[in-house]
Design a protein around this motif. Structure first.
Motif, short mmCIF file in Angstrom:
data_model
loop_
_atom_site.label_atom_id
_atom_site.label_comp_id
_atom_site.label_asym_id
_atom_site.label_seq_id
_atom_site.Cartn_x
_atom_site.Cartn_y
_atom_site.Cartn_z
N UNK A 35 0.75 -1.63 -0.13
CA UNK A 35 -0.03 -0.17 0.09
C UNK A 35 0.91 1.23 -0.07
N UNK A 36 1.87 1.35 -0.80
CA UNK A 36 3.04 2.30 -0.63
C UNK A 36 2.21 3.69 -1.30
N UNK A 37 1.41 3.45 -2.33
CA UNK A 37 0.65 4.64 -2.94
C UNK A 37 -0.67 4.46 -3.01
N UNK A 38 -1.52 5.36 -2.88
CA UNK A 38 -3.25 5.34 -2.71
C UNK A 38 -3.76 4.85 -3.96
N UNK A 39 -3.40 5.39 -5.15
CA UNK A 39 -3.98 4.76 -6.36
C UNK A 39 -3.02 5.37 -7.58
N UNK A 40 -3.15 4.92 -8.63
CA UNK A 40 -2.36 5.33 -9.76
C UNK A 40 -3.02 6.20 -10.75
N UNK A 41 -4.45 6.38 -10.54
CA UNK A 41 -5.18 6.88 -11.33
C UNK A 41 -4.50 8.26 -12.05
N UNK A 42 -4.35 9.18 -10.76
CA UNK A 42 -3.85 10.74 -11.41
C UNK A 42 -2.38 10.56 -11.94
N UNK A 43 -1.72 9.63 -11.48
CA UNK A 43 -0.28 9.48 -12.13
C UNK A 43 -0.37 9.02 -13.62
N UNK A 44 -1.22 8.35 -13.83
CA UNK A 44 -1.47 7.72 -15.06
C UNK A 44 -1.98 8.71 -16.13
N UNK A 45 -2.99 9.51 -15.62
CA UNK A 45 -3.42 10.66 -16.61
C UNK A 45 -2.49 11.60 -16.75
N UNK A 46 -1.44 11.80 -15.77
CA UNK A 46 -0.38 12.83 -16.12
C UNK A 46 0.67 12.17 -17.03
N UNK A 47 0.57 10.74 -17.09
CA UNK A 47 1.78 10.34 -18.03
C UNK A 47 1.12 10.04 -19.44
N UNK A 48 0.00 10.54 -19.75
CA UNK A 48 -0.72 10.54 -21.44
C UNK A 48 -0.05 11.79 -21.98
N UNK A 49 0.25 11.47 -23.34
CA UNK A 49 0.66 12.40 -24.16
C UNK A 49 -0.50 13.14 -24.71
N UNK A 50 -0.34 14.41 -24.87
CA UNK A 50 -1.50 15.33 -25.21
C UNK A 50 -2.03 14.70 -26.71
N UNK A 51 -0.91 14.22 -27.73
CA UNK A 51 -1.33 13.80 -29.06
C UNK A 51 -2.00 12.34 -28.79
N UNK A 52 -1.97 11.70 -27.49
CA UNK A 52 -2.60 10.43 -27.28
C UNK A 52 -3.72 10.48 -26.44
N UNK A 53 -4.48 11.48 -26.28
CA UNK A 53 -5.44 11.79 -25.25
C UNK A 53 -5.40 12.35 -24.05
#
Length: 79
Positions: A35-53
């Motif tokens: 349980x080191x991190x709460x969720x990866x949802x925000x990090x995933x969104x931050x990792x999406x390239x603008x040209x890929x959504x």
């Protein structure tokens, strides 16, 4: 050695086959790292390239070079 969530997400996607719903990525991370991190949802969104959504006007902590994911659907991300 300290590992960043960014790196763990890439590891998870590579292990899981490259495309998954964020909940599957969370489950994999918890199974491997606890349980080191709460969720990866925000990090995933931050990792999406603008040209890929990704958001073009995002406040992402990641440089454009590190925004290597694509968004395939509601909560589905691809490496």
């Amino acid at each position: 050695m300290r590992v960043a969530l960014y790196e763990v997400i890439i590891e998870a996607l590579r292990t899981l086959g490259g495309e998954r719903h964020y909940s599957e990525i969370d489950e994999w991370i918890i199974a491997k790292y606890g349980q080191r991190w709460k969720s990866c949802k925000t990090e995933l969104a931050d990792m999406v390239h603008p040209e890929k959504g990704g958001n073009k006007n995002t406040s992402s902590r990641h440089s454009i070079e590190r925004r290597i994911l694509s968004r395939r659907g509601d909560g589905i991300y691809c490496l």
